[in-house]
Design an enzyme around this catalytic site. Structure first.
Site, PDB file in Angstrom:
ATOM      1  N   GLU A   1      -7.869  34.658   0.763  1.00  0.00           N
ATOM      2  CA  GLU A   1      -8.129  33.195   0.178  1.00  0.00           C
ATOM      3  C   GLU A   1      -8.610  33.519  -1.188  1.00  0.00           C
ATOM      4  O   GLU A   1      -9.450  34.397  -1.468  1.00  0.00           O
ATOM      5  CB  GLU A   1      -8.957  32.317   0.987  1.00  0.00           C
ATOM      6  CG  GLU A   1      -9.143  31.135   0.371  1.00  0.00           C
ATOM      7  CD  GLU A   1      -8.299  30.171   0.325  1.00  0.00           C
ATOM      8  OE1 GLU A   1      -8.102  29.504  -0.905  1.00  0.00           O
ATOM      9  OE2 GLU A   1      -7.373  30.192   0.815  1.00  0.00           O
TER      10      GLU A   1
ATOM     11  N   GLN B   1      -7.074  20.340   7.493  1.00  0.00           N
ATOM     12  CA  GLN B   1      -5.739  19.476   8.251  1.00  0.00           C
ATOM     13  C   GLN B   1      -5.903  18.145   8.410  1.00  0.00           C
ATOM     14  O   GLN B   1      -7.094  17.777   8.797  1.00  0.00           O
ATOM     15  CB  GLN B   1      -5.348  20.517   9.559  1.00  0.00           C
ATOM     16  CG  GLN B   1      -4.584  21.713   9.402  1.00  0.00           C
ATOM     17  CD  GLN B   1      -3.427  22.101   8.518  1.00  0.00           C
ATOM     18  OE1 GLN B   1      -2.701  20.677   8.457  1.00  0.00           O
ATOM     19  NE2 GLN B   1      -3.180  22.891   8.118  1.00  0.00           N
TER      20      GLN B   1
ATOM     21  N   CYS C   1       0.839  -1.158   0.216  1.00  0.00           N
ATOM     22  CA  CYS C   1       0.098  -0.128   0.084  1.00  0.00           C
ATOM     23  C   CYS C   1       0.943   1.259  -0.064  1.00  0.00           C
ATOM     24  O   CYS C   1       1.802   1.399   0.604  1.00  0.00           O
ATOM     25  CB  CYS C   1      -0.927  -0.100   1.099  1.00  0.00           C
ATOM     26  SG  CYS C   1      -1.958   1.634   1.382  1.00  0.00           S
TER      27      CYS C   1
ATOM     28  N   CYS D   1       3.871  22.307   3.949  1.00  0.00           N
ATOM     29  CA  CYS D   1       3.582  21.094   3.909  1.00  0.00           C
ATOM     30  C   CYS D   1       4.802  20.571   2.919  1.00  0.00           C
ATOM     31  O   CYS D   1       4.627  19.387   2.583  1.00  0.00           O
ATOM     32  CB  CYS D   1       2.251  20.821   3.368  1.00  0.00           C
ATOM     33  SG  CYS D   1       1.958  21.406   1.882  1.00  0.00           S
TER      34      CYS D   1
END
Length: 404
Positions: A284, A237, A56, A356
């Site tokens: 945004e 998140q 996986c 990230c």
């Protein structure tokens, strides 16, 4: 002196690396690569808890013990900084999410050999690992896998579907993309699935955008205690504890800042965490996320002003930035090169950068340092447990101008 066949570290993609530089899949520090190619396990090699590990693609690091796993997360972040010759004044302890804590995930489903396979893809392949267990997903998400398999099996024809799962305040939100539902029987099967499993929402994207088929009540997520409308597929998140670790770092670092610009703010993860003592501008580009943040700010009466603005095409300029006591940014994986360049030219005293992607963060961090900021604190965060995916929160402080 370390033997040349001894594994000394774990590379960015999860392979063990020997003292003489050879990469060995599935190896942990302290393991020994024997002359015949076999691997003798050392003290940091763990027994993988999941039967699918090694096949996986969801996990790459289940063979590492907890100490080494935390060390991997830390090293990914600190090595990215040092690659740009940046050293944090303080490196905070790494946060690692526990097993069974992922609250959002994208699975894949397809008809394979007359039956439905559903799960993550194999590493480096489009083949689906038919999921029988999962040690990263929240059990409330995994509990739907068998029901999804049975429901999809009743549909006719070729089938290849992306399955988005997310935990909300009302329960599990399910989004199915690439699935065409025609006729009364197929529609009723979908609605029965939603009702019988108590879904918060069932969303179908048949190629024309997401449409809610089932939503008994408006779906929301809690961000720092504020209920925010949750548009289908919006960013969240990966774990609640990971979000809390990032938000707590931001709150601590920006304590006393009366005005904060939250850039790439999404639904308002950090805006609502900081609002109260601070007045927050939440900028945004995604319209649905912007409107959700705006609605939540209005209903909660939090001091958050939601701004619809594409910061890649139209970043905040230096004179706009200078109006704020602090800036927080949490850009996509590509980073925020243009916006960071303008922040570097500004007089903003404190900048919190959440990322990230250690690589794009390091590039942007170098620009901030070049502009007169110092990396004061750095906190690695491993929300994607047993994965090579790593996140971080960082604090940059503007250095006072040199005396003339």
């Amino acid at each position: 002196m370390t033997d040349s066949g001894t594994i000394v570290r774990v590379a960015a993609r999860g392979d063990g690396v020997t003292g003489d530089g050879r990469h060995v899949p599935g190896a942990a520090p302290g393991d020994v690569l024997e002359a015949d190619g076999s691997l003798r396990h050392g003290p940091h090699h763990a027994e993988a808890p999941c039967r699918h590990f090694g096949k996986c693609g969801g996990c790459q690091l289940q063979h590492l013990d907890e100490e080494t796993l935390v060390g991997f997360v830390t090293d990914r972040v600190i090595n990215a900084a040092r690659g740009q010759e940046i050293e944090p004044s303080e490196l905070l302890p790494s946060h690692l999410s526990p097993p069974f804590s992922r609250r959002r995930a994208t699975l894949h489903a397809a008809r394979v050999g007359g039956r439905i396979a559903i799960g993550f893809r194999e590493g480096g392949s489009h083949r689906i690992v038919d999921m029988a267990e999962c040690h990263v997903l929240d059990p409330r998400l995994f509990a739907l896998v068998d029901s999804l398999r049975r429901m999809l099996a009743r549909l006719d024809g070729r089938l290849a579907v992306d399955v988005d799962l997310a935990l909300t305040e009302q329960g599990v939100d399910v989004g199915l993309k690439g699935l065409t539902v025609e006729g009364l029987a197929a529609t009723e099967a979908m609605l029965d699935f939603a009702r019988d499993n108590g879904l918060a929402r069932l969303v179908l994207d048949q190629g024309y955008g997401p449409e809610a088929m089932w939503e008994p009540n408006p779906v929301t997520v809690s961000l720092a205690g504020t209920s925010v409308p949750y548009p289908p597929g919006a960013f969240l998140q990966a774990t609640a504890d990971g979000e809390a670790a990032l938000a707590e770092a931001a709150r601590e670092w920006l304590d006393g800042s009366e005005t904060v610009a939250d850039l790439f703010s999404g639904l308002g993860t950090f805006a609502f965490a900081l609002a109260g003592p601070a007045k927050v501008l939440a900028a945004e580009a995604a319209r649905d996320a912007h409107l959700a943040c705006k609605a939540a700010a209005g209903s909660s009466r939090k001091p958050v002003h939601s701004l619809h603005r594409d910061l890649f095409r139209n970043p905040l300029q230096v004179d706009e930035l200078n109006r704020f006591a602090a800036v927080l940014l949490d850009p996509p994986r590509a980073g925020a090169k243009e916006q960071v360049s303008l922040i570097a030219q500004s007089k903003v005293p404190r900048v919190v950068y959440v990322s990230c992607n250690p690589s794009s963060w390091a590039r942007d961090a170098a620009a901030l340092v070049e502009g007169g900021y110092e990396l004061a604190e750095l906190r690695p965060v491993g929300q994607f447990r047993w994965s090579t995916h790593v996140e971080m929160a960082s604090l940059f402080v503007k250095k006072p101008p040199a005396a003339t």
